[in-house]
Design a protein around this motif. Structure first.
Motif, PDB file in Angstrom:
ATOM      1  N   HIS A  96       5.127 -14.362  -6.885  1.00  0.00           N
ATOM      2  CA  HIS A  96       4.769 -13.197  -6.067  1.00  0.00           C
ATOM      3  C   HIS A  96       4.294 -12.027  -6.915  1.00  0.00           C
ATOM      4  O   HIS A  96       3.466 -11.227  -6.502  1.00  0.00           O
ATOM      5  N   GLY A  97       4.849 -11.925  -8.129  1.00  0.00           N
ATOM      6  CA  GLY A  97       4.558 -10.750  -8.951  1.00  0.00           C
ATOM      7  C   GLY A  97       3.484 -10.977 -10.002  1.00  0.00           C
ATOM      8  O   GLY A  97       3.084 -10.027 -10.665  1.00  0.00           O
ATOM      9  N   ALA A  98       3.011 -12.205 -10.138  1.00  0.00           N
ATOM     10  CA  ALA A  98       2.199 -12.522 -11.317  1.00  0.00           C
ATOM     11  C   ALA A  98       0.710 -12.335 -11.086  1.00  0.00           C
ATOM     12  O   ALA A  98       0.107 -13.006 -10.244  1.00  0.00           O
ATOM     13  N   GLY A  99       0.122 -11.393 -11.832  1.00  0.00           N
ATOM     14  CA  GLY A  99      -1.340 -11.320 -11.900  1.00  0.00           C
ATOM     15  C   GLY A  99      -2.032 -10.548 -10.797  1.00  0.00           C
ATOM     16  O   GLY A  99      -3.229 -10.732 -10.588  1.00  0.00           O
ATOM     17  N   PHE A 100      -1.290  -9.672 -10.100  1.00  0.00           N
ATOM     18  CA  PHE A 100      -1.918  -8.947  -8.995  1.00  0.00           C
ATOM     19  C   PHE A 100      -2.299  -7.521  -9.387  1.00  0.00           C
ATOM     20  O   PHE A 100      -1.540  -6.818 -10.045  1.00  0.00           O
ATOM     21  N   GLY A 101      -3.464  -7.088  -8.897  1.00  0.00           N
ATOM     22  CA  GLY A 101      -3.906  -5.719  -9.127  1.00  0.00           C
ATOM     23  C   GLY A 101      -3.987  -4.902  -7.861  1.00  0.00           C
ATOM     24  O   GLY A 101      -4.254  -3.694  -7.925  1.00  0.00           O
ATOM     25  N   ALA A 102      -3.748  -5.526  -6.715  1.00  0.00           N
ATOM     26  CA  ALA A 102      -3.787  -4.803  -5.435  1.00  0.00           C
ATOM     27  C   ALA A 102      -3.161  -5.679  -4.360  1.00  0.00           C
ATOM     28  O   ALA A 102      -3.063  -6.902  -4.507  1.00  0.00           O
ATOM     29  N   GLU A 103      -2.686  -5.016  -3.291  1.00  0.00           N
ATOM     30  CA  GLU A 103      -2.184  -5.751  -2.114  1.00  0.00           C
ATOM     31  C   GLU A 103      -2.873  -5.207  -0.867  1.00  0.00           C
ATOM     32  O   GLU A 103      -3.191  -4.015  -0.790  1.00  0.00           O
ATOM     33  N   ILE A 104      -3.050  -6.096   0.100  1.00  0.00           N
ATOM     34  CA  ILE A 104      -3.490  -5.692   1.438  1.00  0.00           C
ATOM     35  C   ILE A 104      -2.388  -6.097   2.411  1.00  0.00           C
ATOM     36  O   ILE A 104      -1.898  -7.233   2.358  1.00  0.00           O
ATOM     37  N   MET A 105      -1.971  -5.178   3.271  1.00  0.00           N
ATOM     38  CA  MET A 105      -0.951  -5.513   4.285  1.00  0.00           C
ATOM     39  C   MET A 105      -1.362  -4.959   5.637  1.00  0.00           C
ATOM     40  O   MET A 105      -2.254  -4.103   5.744  1.00  0.00           O
ATOM     41  N   GLY A 106      -0.690  -5.441   6.687  1.00  0.00           N
ATOM     42  CA  GLY A 106      -0.968  -4.959   8.032  1.00  0.00           C
ATOM     43  C   GLY A 106      -0.128  -3.737   8.383  1.00  0.00           C
ATOM     44  O   GLY A 106       0.884  -3.442   7.736  1.00  0.00           O
ATOM     45  N   ALA A 107      -0.541  -3.052   9.435  1.00  0.00           N
ATOM     46  CA  ALA A 107       0.146  -1.837   9.887  1.00  0.00           C
ATOM     47  C   ALA A 107       1.590  -2.123  10.286  1.00  0.00           C
ATOM     48  O   ALA A 107       2.468  -1.276  10.118  1.00  0.00           O
ATOM     49  N   HIS A 108       1.867  -3.326  10.780  1.00  0.00           N
ATOM     50  CA  HIS A 108       3.219  -3.610  11.265  1.00  0.00           C
ATOM     51  C   HIS A 108       4.154  -4.027  10.141  1.00  0.00           C
ATOM     52  O   HIS A 108       5.365  -4.039  10.320  1.00  0.00           O
ATOM     53  N   LYS A 109       3.595  -4.400   8.992  1.00  0.00           N
ATOM     54  CA  LYS A 109       4.453  -4.579   7.818  1.00  0.00           C
ATOM     55  C   LYS A 109       4.812  -3.204   7.250  1.00  0.00           C
ATOM     56  O   LYS A 109       5.931  -3.003   6.768  1.00  0.00           O
ATOM     57  N   PHE A 110       3.875  -2.262   7.314  1.00  0.00           N
ATOM     58  CA  PHE A 110       4.109  -0.957   6.677  1.00  0.00           C
ATOM     59  C   PHE A 110       5.183  -0.141   7.392  1.00  0.00           C
ATOM     60  O   PHE A 110       5.899   0.636   6.756  1.00  0.00           O
ATOM     61  N   GLY A 111       5.288  -0.310   8.693  1.00  0.00           N
ATOM     62  CA  GLY A 111       6.286   0.502   9.395  1.00  0.00           C
ATOM     63  C   GLY A 111       6.524   0.016  10.807  1.00  0.00           C
ATOM     64  O   GLY A 111       5.798  -0.840  11.314  1.00  0.00           O
ATOM     65  N   PRO A 112       7.536   0.584  11.468  1.00  0.00           N
ATOM     66  CA  PRO A 112       7.853   0.174  12.841  1.00  0.00           C
ATOM     67  C   PRO A 112       6.806   0.741  13.802  1.00  0.00           C
ATOM     68  O   PRO A 112       6.066   1.663  13.433  1.00  0.00           O
ATOM     69  N   PRO A 113       6.757   0.247  15.027  1.00  0.00           N
ATOM     70  CA  PRO A 113       5.779   0.774  15.983  1.00  0.00           C
ATOM     71  C   PRO A 113       5.854   2.295  16.050  1.00  0.00           C
ATOM     72  O   PRO A 113       6.940   2.861  16.112  1.00  0.00           O
ATOM     73  N   GLY A 114       4.704   2.949  15.984  1.00  0.00           N
ATOM     74  CA  GLY A 114       4.658   4.405  16.112  1.00  0.00           C
ATOM     75  C   GLY A 114       4.720   5.157  14.798  1.00  0.00           C
ATOM     76  O   GLY A 114       4.685   6.387  14.780  1.00  0.00           O
ATOM     77  N   TRP A 115       4.772   4.436  13.636  1.00  0.00           N
ATOM     78  CA  TRP A 115       4.886   5.163  12.362  1.00  0.00           C
ATOM     79  C   TRP A 115       3.704   6.106  12.152  1.00  0.00           C
ATOM     80  O   TRP A 115       3.835   7.135  11.478  1.00  0.00           O
ATOM     81  N   GLN A 116       2.565   5.768  12.749  1.00  0.00           N
ATOM     82  CA  GLN A 116       1.385   6.638  12.551  1.00  0.00           C
ATOM     83  C   GLN A 116       1.603   8.042  13.129  1.00  0.00           C
ATOM     84  O   GLN A 116       0.914   8.981  12.748  1.00  0.00           O
ATOM     85  N   ASP A 117       2.571   8.156  14.063  1.00  0.00           N
ATOM     86  CA  ASP A 117       2.852   9.472  14.658  1.00  0.00           C
ATOM     87  C   ASP A 117       3.908  10.247  13.877  1.00  0.00           C
ATOM     88  O   ASP A 117       4.249  11.370  14.258  1.00  0.00           O
ATOM     89  N   ASP A 118       4.445   9.632  12.813  1.00  0.00           N
ATOM     90  CA  ASP A 118       5.517  10.280  12.042  1.00  0.00           C
ATOM     91  C   ASP A 118       4.975  10.679  10.669  1.00  0.00           C
ATOM     92  O   ASP A 118       4.857   9.833   9.774  1.00  0.00           O
ATOM     93  N   PRO A 119       4.653  11.959  10.465  1.00  0.00           N
ATOM     94  CA  PRO A 119       4.059  12.372   9.190  1.00  0.00           C
ATOM     95  C   PRO A 119       4.992  12.157   7.998  1.00  0.00           C
ATOM     96  O   PRO A 119       4.543  12.119   6.852  1.00  0.00           O
ATOM     97  N   ALA A 120       6.289  11.961   8.252  1.00  0.00           N
ATOM     98  CA  ALA A 120       7.244  11.769   7.149  1.00  0.00           C
ATOM     99  C   ALA A 120       7.368  10.287   6.749  1.00  0.00           C
ATOM    100  O   ALA A 120       8.031   9.977   5.753  1.00  0.00           O
TER     101      ALA A 120
END
Ligand SMILES: NC(=O)c1ccc[n+]([C@@H]2O[C@H](COP(=O)([O-])OP(=O)(O)OC[C@H]3O[C@@H](n4cnc5c(N)ncnc54)[C@H](OP(=O)(O)O)[C@@H]3O)[C@@H](O)[C@H]2O)c1
Length: 209
Positions: free
Chosen positions: A61-85
């Protein structure tokens, strides 16, 4: 040549990468932690963890990566876009240590974290996002970090060179499923499997050239 890879993506026997509903209290919905118990037991996860088949796969998982792409639902729970914190699940020093591109229909300014991770928010097709991530990766590989929707979309677009999925012996019945719409994927990918004593099966999909 920079490659696009998926690693340690855990799915149930029926192909779900998470349960439902996802929330702040339950990031994987009704799946809880069942999809990742195999990984928590490895040296990759912690110094007291076991070596062996599961660890050997997990370490990639850690070997040889220079960037990651993930989806919005991995980044946060529903509605995270409305939470500036909201700055992701992982605290101030997230485990990516590279530029990390979050696909979302509601992008905002980048978030610079500690340890080399900067979250960039992109509303772009998988091919466009990969182009941007490749540029940022400086010749290293790009990890497609999930969830299932994003893994599926990148596989469907033929953008993944190598994928490692871990089939966990639980049946979830509902959630976000990786295989939908990927009929005859085995025509474009060589599929191999390794059974682990822990009960999970490691699948590798390697794109036929
Ligand atoms: N099993 C594993 O190993 C594993 C690994 C990582 C994550 N997960 C789990 O998987 C779950 C998330 O998976 P998921 O399938 O629900 O969602 P996901 O793949 O994380 O995100 C899908 C969402 O990302 C946004 N998106 C995707 N492609 C886009 C594009 N081309 N342009 C703009 N926005 C785009 C859209 O959200 P918006 O329209 O809302 O912007 C879309 O609904 C979480 O529970 C996470 O914890 C599991």
């Amino acid at each position: 040549m920079s490659r696009t890879r998926v690693h340690n993506f855990a799915i149930s026997l029926d192909g779900f990468g998470s349960g439902e509903p996802q929330s702040l209290e339950a990031p994987f919905g009704h799946a809880g932690q069942r999809l990742h118990e195999w990984m928590f037991a490895t040296r990759f996860w912690g110094p007291d963890g076991a070596t062996g088949v599961d660890d050997a796969f997990a370490q990639q998982h850690g070997a040889g990566f220079g960037a990651e792409i993930m989806g919005a639902h991995k980044f946060g729970p529903p509605g995270w876009q409305d939470d500036p914190a909201w700055r992701g699940w992982w605290g101030e020093d997230p485990p990516f240590h590279t530029p990390t591109f979050v696909l979302t229909h509601r992008p905002h300014e980048p978030l610079e974290m500690e340890g080399g991770t900067t979250f960039h928010f992109l509303d772009a097709s998988p091919a466009e996002a990969l182009e941007v991530a490749r540029e940022a990766a400086g010749g290293l590989d790009v990890r497609i970090g999930g969830g299932a929707t994003v893994v599926r979309d990148f596989l469907a677009a033929g953008l993944v060179d190598h994928a490692h999925l871990v089939v966990v012996p639980v049946v979830l019945g509902r959630g976000s499923r990786v295989w939908d719409g990927l009929e005859a994927l085995e025509d474009t990918y060589a599929v191999e499997s390794v059974a682990s004593p822990s009960g999970v099966t490691h699948l590798t999909l390697t794109r036929r050239s």
